[in-house]
Design a protein around this motif. Structure first.
Motif, PDB file in Angstrom:
ATOM      1  N   UNK A  81      18.992 106.704   0.182  1.00  0.00           N
ATOM      2  CA  UNK A  81      18.736 105.714   1.226  1.00  0.00           C
ATOM      3  C   UNK A  81      18.145 104.442   0.623  1.00  0.00           C
ATOM      4  N   UNK A  82      17.315 104.594  -0.410  1.00  0.00           N
ATOM      5  CA  UNK A  82      16.782 103.402  -1.086  1.00  0.00           C
ATOM      6  C   UNK A  82      17.907 102.661  -1.797  1.00  0.00           C
ATOM      7  N   UNK A 113      11.003  97.784  -0.944  1.00  0.00           N
ATOM      8  CA  UNK A 113      12.055  97.836  -1.945  1.00  0.00           C
ATOM      9  C   UNK A 113      12.390  96.420  -2.389  1.00  0.00           C
ATOM     10  N   UNK A 165      21.870  90.953   7.194  1.00  0.00           N
ATOM     11  CA  UNK A 165      21.176  90.220   6.129  1.00  0.00           C
ATOM     12  C   UNK A 165      19.698  90.049   6.420  1.00  0.00           C
ATOM     13  N   UNK A 168      12.681  94.238   0.776  1.00  0.00           N
ATOM     14  CA  UNK A 168      13.088  94.869   2.027  1.00  0.00           C
ATOM     15  C   UNK A 168      12.165  96.044   2.299  1.00  0.00           C
ATOM     16  N   UNK A 169      12.234  96.542   3.500  1.00  0.00           N
ATOM     17  CA  UNK A 169      11.504  97.766   3.831  1.00  0.00           C
ATOM     18  C   UNK A 169      12.529  98.827   4.221  1.00  0.00           C
ATOM     19  N   UNK A 170      12.524  99.922   3.505  1.00  0.00           N
ATOM     20  CA  UNK A 170      13.429 101.025   3.814  1.00  0.00           C
ATOM     21  C   UNK A 170      12.566 102.166   4.352  1.00  0.00           C
ATOM     22  N   UNK A 171      12.916 102.635   5.512  1.00  0.00           N
ATOM     23  CA  UNK A 171      12.062 103.653   6.115  1.00  0.00           C
ATOM     24  C   UNK A 171      12.742 105.013   6.165  1.00  0.00           C
ATOM     25  N   UNK A 172      11.916 106.052   6.306  1.00  0.00           N
ATOM     26  CA  UNK A 172      12.448 107.373   6.636  1.00  0.00           C
ATOM     27  C   UNK A 172      11.579 107.947   7.749  1.00  0.00           C
ATOM     28  N   UNK A 218      14.436  93.296  -3.964  1.00  0.00           N
ATOM     29  CA  UNK A 218      15.865  93.007  -3.841  1.00  0.00           C
ATOM     30  C   UNK A 218      16.652  93.411  -5.078  1.00  0.00           C
ATOM     31  N   UNK A 262      10.328  99.372  -9.895  1.00  0.00           N
ATOM     32  CA  UNK A 262      10.473  99.521  -8.455  1.00  0.00           C
ATOM     33  C   UNK A 262       9.579 100.651  -7.948  1.00  0.00           C
ATOM     34  N   UNK A 310      17.950  96.452   7.486  1.00  0.00           N
ATOM     35  CA  UNK A 310      16.993  96.229   6.396  1.00  0.00           C
ATOM     36  C   UNK A 310      17.210  94.885   5.709  1.00  0.00           C
ATOM     37  N   UNK A 311      18.406  94.354   5.808  1.00  0.00           N
ATOM     38  CA  UNK A 311      18.749  93.192   4.993  1.00  0.00           C
ATOM     39  C   UNK A 311      19.191  93.576   3.593  1.00  0.00           C
ATOM     40  N   UNK A 312      19.110  94.873   3.285  1.00  0.00           N
ATOM     41  CA  UNK A 312      19.374  95.320   1.915  1.00  0.00           C
ATOM     42  C   UNK A 312      20.795  95.827   1.696  1.00  0.00           C
ATOM     43  N   UNK A 337      19.936  88.943  -7.309  1.00  0.00           N
ATOM     44  CA  UNK A 337      19.700  88.904  -5.867  1.00  0.00           C
ATOM     45  C   UNK A 337      18.733  87.799  -5.460  1.00  0.00           C
ATOM     46  N   UNK A 393      19.929 101.023   0.721  1.00  0.00           N
ATOM     47  CA  UNK A 393      19.183 100.070   1.542  1.00  0.00           C
ATOM     48  C   UNK A 393      19.285 100.373   3.021  1.00  0.00           C
ATOM     49  N   UNK A 394      19.214 101.655   3.357  1.00  0.00           N
ATOM     50  CA  UNK A 394      19.439 102.055   4.751  1.00  0.00           C
ATOM     51  C   UNK A 394      18.341 103.020   5.196  1.00  0.00           C
ATOM     52  N   UNK A 395      17.942 102.885   6.466  1.00  0.00           N
ATOM     53  CA  UNK A 395      16.904 103.760   7.019  1.00  0.00           C
ATOM     54  C   UNK A 395      17.415 105.192   7.092  1.00  0.00           C
TER      55      UNK A 395
END
Lengths: 575, 575
Positions: free
Chosen positions: B497-498, A194, B533, A547-551, A196, A103, B526-528, A282, B501-503
Motif C-alpha cells: 500500500x505504501x 510517505x 493528485x 503524502x499520508x498513506x493510511x491503514x 514523494x 523513508x 493520497x496524491x501518491x 518527484x 500510495x493507496x489507503x
C-alpha cells in the motif's frame, strides 16, 4: 525519539515560535566573529577553501570516472577544482536504493538529521563563505552572511515549516462510531507519512546556498532523497554542503546516497532536461531563468515543481522628507553585489514633473541627480567599493551592460574597477539610464540582470503605481518599494502590491534595504506573480513534498456497548 | 471578528480538534430522523425537490437567456428542470467584480460565511438528498447520507484545514534586529492573505456534492471566487448549493457573484477547455475521467489543478477465519450503488490454489462461490436490492457491462431488475468474471466503472500483493483491501500500500466497507498515485489556494537602545 531530534529539539521549538510570530530571530550569527565561531575559524576556513583549489573534490558516491571542472572566480582566477561526474541514471539508482531506509526512518529522524547537517554546515561557514565569494563574485562579507548564516536560516525555516506540517498528522487514531443500540464500530488507524520520492535541486550561480538550501532541506526534512545539481560555475558551496550531509547520514547508519551531487559542465542542458522528466524525480526546486523554469513547469508533470525565475523589481518615488536619505538607501540597493540579487531594484519611477519634499518641489532631474550622487559616493573609492559591488558573476552580465547603454540617456555610466587584492577581478560599477514610462515600456518590462537600472519618467505617481502593479503581475517581481509622505499613496501602493502579488517595502531610508529578505519574518517571493510559483518558505512549499498513506483495522470498542450515540434505525450505507 | 465567524466558532474548534485526532466525529446527523431534522423536514424536502421539476431554476446571476436542460433521473423520468445558461466570459467578469470586496473581507469573513452556507445546506439535506438520488441514481438513503451530511462533513473538513493554515499567518509582526551599540533596526510588518483568484469546480455525475464540496469550500474559505460547473446530467444538487451560498453572501452585504453556476449541455467540452485555460481561472478542482483530468493537469498551467481520476481498486484475499463474513463484506462493497463509487473494488485476487481458513484450505472456486452466493443473497429480493444497488447513472455503464461479459468466465451475470416504485429505472445487478493474473493483465489494469468486478486467479498471495502495489502505483487506486490471518502478509500488504500510495483496509468483515471514507479521519485519496493528485482534505489541498503579501515599514524600536544584542563591528550587507 531519534537522538538527533532530541539534540536539536530546543532549536526546532524556537524556530517554530519564530515562524509563528515572525519577529527577528536567528540562531546563526551573521557576524564572522572569533567570539562566535572560534579564534581560528576564519583562518582555518580560508585555508580549507584554498586547499580545495586545483584538486579533485573527494566524494564517495557513484561516478562515471569523468571530472567536471570549469569554475572560475569572478575575482579573476580559475578554481581548478575537479568534481567527480556521474550519470543521472547512476544517481537515481543509488538514491532509490538509499531511499528505502531513509523513508522508513520516519519524521523525527528526517528532522533530527537535517538539523544536525545544518549545525555542521554552520561550523563550515567560513569555508562556505570563501567558496560562495569565489564562485558568485559576492564580496566576502556578503558571501559569508548570505551564503552562510542567512542561507542556514532559510534552511532551518524550511525544516521548521516541514515539522510544523508533519507534526499535525497523528501516527494513529482510534475511530469509534456509535451504532445506536448496537455495539459501536471501532477501528484502529495508522497514518504513515510517505515522502514523494527523489527531489532534484537545480542551483543558481549567484546564491547557490541561499537559494538552494530551502529545497534541499524541505526535501530531506520530509523524507525525500535529493540530487543536488549546482550551476556548473558554482559547484563548490553545494559540493561542501552535500559532503557534510553525507557524513551525517553515514554516521547515523544510513546510506549517504540519500543526497548526491550531480556535477556537470556548462553544456548540461540536455542532461538536466532528461533527468527532470525521469519518473523517479518527484520534486524539482529550480532557481534561474524564466525560460528554463517555465520549461520545467510545463513539462515535468510527474514532479511538483518549485521555481524562482526572473522578475522586474521596482521603486516608486512619490514624495519624500529627505531626498538624501532616500537616495543613499536606493543607491546602496543598486550597488549591492552589482544588482545581481533577484531582489535588486531595476525600475525607479519618478514623476516627470518632480516630487514634493519637506523643502518644496524637487524636479525629476534633481531626484535623479541625488541618486546618482549617492551612487558615485559609494563607488568613488575602489577599495571600499569592491566590498559592496563584489564582482560580476559572468561575462554575459558584462555584455548586458554594454547592450543596455543604448537604451536611453545615460545618467551614470558603468566603469570597470580595479580590485586592490584581485587585479583580474571582473568589476563594473552600476549603469543608470533614463527611460520614458510610455515609449520604453517594452524595454523596462524585461529583467536586465546585473548593475543596470532605469530612472523612468512617469506622468504622475498614479501611473507609477499602475505600472508597478501591472508589471509585477505580468512579468513577475520579488520586491516593490515605495517612497511617499502621503498616506493615500501608501495605501494605493499597498493595493498595487496586492494586485502585483509582490512584497512591499515602505520608505526605507535606514539600515534595511529592499533587496534584503529576513528568514522567519519576510516571505521571499509570494507565488502570486511570475517571478516565483511559491514562497520561501511557507506551508505550500513543504506540504506537497509528502503524502499520508493510511491503514485501518477493526478493534474492540473502547466505550461501553449501547451507551454511546443516538438511536438509529436506518440502514447505514456509507460511513 | 465577523459575526458569522463568532456564530460558528465553536463548531470550527471542534472540527480543528477532529482533524488533529482523526477519531470519529461529525456534526451533521447521517440519520434522516425527524428528531434531528424536524418532523416535517422529510416531506418538505421531497416536496421542494418535486417543485423544481419541469420548471426554470431561478438564479439571479448573469445569463445569456438560453436554458440548459437534459437531466434524466436514472430512476426513469426526465427532470425537465431548465437552468439559465451563461457565457464563461460573463461569469468571469461577474466573479472578478465580486471578488474585490470578497478578497477584502478577510479570513474570518471567508470562514464565517462558508460555515453559515454549510449550516443552511444541512437544513436542505432532504431536498439535496432527493436531487442527488434523481441525478446520480443513488438509492435514497445513500443519496441523503453521502450527498447530504457526509458531503457536508467533507466541506467542513476543507474549511477547518483552510482555517488551520490561515490562522498560522500573523496579521502583523514587530521585527527588531539588534545592532550592537547602535539602536536596533525596527520594522512593523503586515501580512495580507491574498486568494489566488477565481476557482473552477468541475463536478461529476455520481457524487456531485461529496466530490464537489471540498473544492468549493476550500476556495471560498481561502477567499477565492468560484464558478461551479456541474456535470450536465447532475446539475440540481449543485444548483441548490450555489443558490444557498448566494443567499448567504447577499445577506452578508456581498456581491453574490462570488459564486456562480455554469449550467451546460452535454456537448460542453470546448466551453470547459476554453474556460479552464482562461488566465483568471487560478484554481481548478476536477472529478472525472483520466483523459479530462490529465488534460487539465497538462494544459491549465495558469491554475493550481486538483484532480480525482480513474483508478483500479483491489482486494487481496490471502487467508480468512470466516469466509462467509468476508464474502458478505466484499459482496456489499460490490453491490453498493452498483460499483459506481470511485472507491468500489474491481479486482479481487485469489490464489489459484486456494486459501487457508480456520476450517482448512478453501479452493479458488469455493472462495469465488462464497462471494457470488453473498452477492446473490443481496440482490435476490428486488425490493431490498434496489435500496442497495440504486440505478445505473448512464447508458455508457450499461454498455460497459455488455462489453465486459466477453472478458472471461462469467461467475455471476448482470440482470436487469424492476424497481417497485420506478418501473423505468435503469437497474442492473453486478457482473462478476474470472480472469487470470498473467493472461488478462491488460484488461484488469483498466478501470471498468460500474457493477463489474473480476475474480483474478494468482500464483500466490505474493503475486497478488505485487500486482496490487504495482497497479495502484501505475494505474491509480483509491482503495486497497486485504484479508489475511497472517501478520507477515498484513505487513507485506502495508508495504504494497505504501508502494502503491493507496489507503489500506485490513480484514473488513463487519459494518465498515472498503468503499467508505470518513471525513475528519480517513484521507480520501493520497496524491501518491495517478487516481488523484491530492488528498481530500489535507494541508496541501488548501495551502496552495492563497498567497501572503507583506508590507514593511520602519518604526521606533521597542527595546532600549544599545541594551539588546551583541557588539558588532562588521558592516552588515544583508539582513
Amino acid at each position: 525519539m531519534h537522538p538527533l531530534f532530541t539534540k536539536h529539539e530546543n532549536l526546532l521549538q524556537q524556530a517554530l515560535a519564530a515562524i509563528e510570530t515572525r519577529g527577528y530571530w536567528s540562531p546563526f550569527s551573521e557576524t564572522p566573529s572569533p567570539k562566535v565561531y572560534g579564534e581560528t575559524a576564519s583562518a582555518e576556513g580560508e585555508a580549507t577553501f584554498s586547499a580545495h583549489l586545483n584538486k579533485t573534490f573527494a566524494l564517495d558516491q557513484p561516478s562515471n570516472g569523468q571530472l567536471a571542472s570549469e569554475e572560475v572566480s569572478p575575482f579573476g582566477f580559475a578554481l581548478g577544482i575537479r568534481y567527480p561526474e556521474a550519470t543521472p541514471a547512476a544517481l537515481i539508482s543509488a538514491a532509490t536504493k538509499a531511499h528505502d531506509d531513509w523513508r522508513a526512518a520516519g519524521p523525527e529522524a528526517w528532522i533530527g538529521i537535517s538539523l544536525e547537517i545544518l549545525a555542521r554546515i554552520n561550523r563550515a561557514s567560513f569555508e562556505i563563505g570563501h567558496s560562495v565569494m569565489h564562485t558568485t563574485g559576492q564580496p566576502f562579507m556578503m558571501a559569508f552572511q548570505a551564503g552562510g548564516p542567512h542561507a542556514q536560516d532559510r534552511a532551518l525555516e524550511a525544516i521548521a515549516y516541514a515539522w510544523d506540517q508533519l507534526r499535525r498528522i497523528p501516527a494513529e487514531s482510534h475511530w469509534e462510531k456509535p451504532q445506536g443500540k448496537n455495539p459501536p464500530l471501532a477501528m484502529h488507524k495508522r497514518y504513515t507519512i510517505t515522502p514523494r520520492g527523489i527531489g532534484l535541486v537545480l542551483g543558481c550561480c549567484t546564491f547557490p546556498t541561499w537559494n538552494g538550501y530551502p529545497g534541499i532541506f524541505a526535501d530531506l526534512a520530509t523524507g525525500n532523497a535529493v540530487i543536488v545539481k549546482p550551476h556548473p560555475k558554482a559547484i563548490l558551496p553545494l559540493a561542501i554542503t552535500v559532503r557534510i550531509a553525507r557524513e551525517v547520514l553515514r554516521e547515523s547508519g544510513l546510506d549517504p546516497n540519500v543526497i548526491t551531487l550531480l556535477a556537470t559542465q556548462s553544456n548540461d542542458g540536455e542532461i538536466v532536461q532528461d533527468l527532470a522528466l525521469r519518473p523517479e524525480i518527484r520534486l524539482i526546486d529550480f532557481t534561474g531563468s524564466t525560460r528554463n523554469g517555465t520549461w520545467l513547469e510545463r513539462h515535468a508533470h510527474q514532479a511538483q515543481v518549485f521555481t524562482e525565475k526572473a522578475g522586474v523589481n521596482q521603486i516608486v518615488i512619490d514624495s519624500v522628507d529627505d531626498i538624501k536619505a532616500v537616495a543613499r538607501n536606493v543607491a546602496f540597493s543598486l550597488a549591492l553585489y552589482s544588482g545581481q540579487m533577484c531582489t535588486a531594484p531595476q525600475n525607479i519611477y519618478i514623476p516627470r514633473d518632480g516630487i514634493s519634499t519637506s523643502e518644496g518641489t524637487l524636479s525629476f532631474n534633481s531626484v535623479a541627480q541625488s541618486i546618482i550622487d549617492a551612487l558615485q559616493k559609494l563607488v568613488a573609492d575602489p577599495v571600499r567599493a569592491v566590498e559592496l559591488l563584489g564582482a560580476i558573476q559572468n561575462e554575459s552580465v558584462t555584455q548586458r551592460i554594454k547592450q543596455a547603454r543604448a537604451l536611453g540617456r545615460v545618467w551614470l555610466d558603468s566603469q570597470p574597477l580595479q580590485h586592490p587584492a584581485f587585479p583580474e577581478a571582473r568589476i563594473h560599477t552600476p549603469l543608470v539610464l533614463q527611460l520614458d514610462a510610455t515609449h520604453d515600456y517594452v524595454q523596462f518590462t524585461q529583467e536586465w540582470f546585473g548593475p543596470i537600472s532605469f530612472l523612468i519618467a512617469t506622468d504622475a505617481t498614479a501611473q507609477s503605481l499602475d505600472l508597478a502593479g501591472t508589471i509585477a503581475a505580468e512579468h513577475g517581481a520579488l520586491t516593490l518599494s515605495v517612497y511617499s509622505t502621503d498616506n493615500t499613496i501608501i495605501h494605493a501602493a499597498e493595493e498595487a502590491s496586492l494586485r502585483g502579488g509582490v512584497a512591499l517595502s515602505i520608505n526605507l531610508t535606514g539600515g534595511v534595504f529592499v533587496n534584503q529578505s529576513a528568514a522567519f519574518s519576510d516571505f521571499h517571493g509570494t507565488g502570486a506573480n511570475p517571478a516565483a510559483n511559491s514562497a520561501l518558505t511557507d506551508a505550500a512549499f513543504v506540504s506537497r513534498r509528502f503524502h499520508v498513506i493510511q491503514s485501518r483495522v477493526h478493534v474492540a470498542p473502547q466505550s461501553a456497548d449501547g451507551e454511546v450515540g443516538q438511536t438509529v434505525s436506518a440502514i447505514r450505507l456509507n460511513s
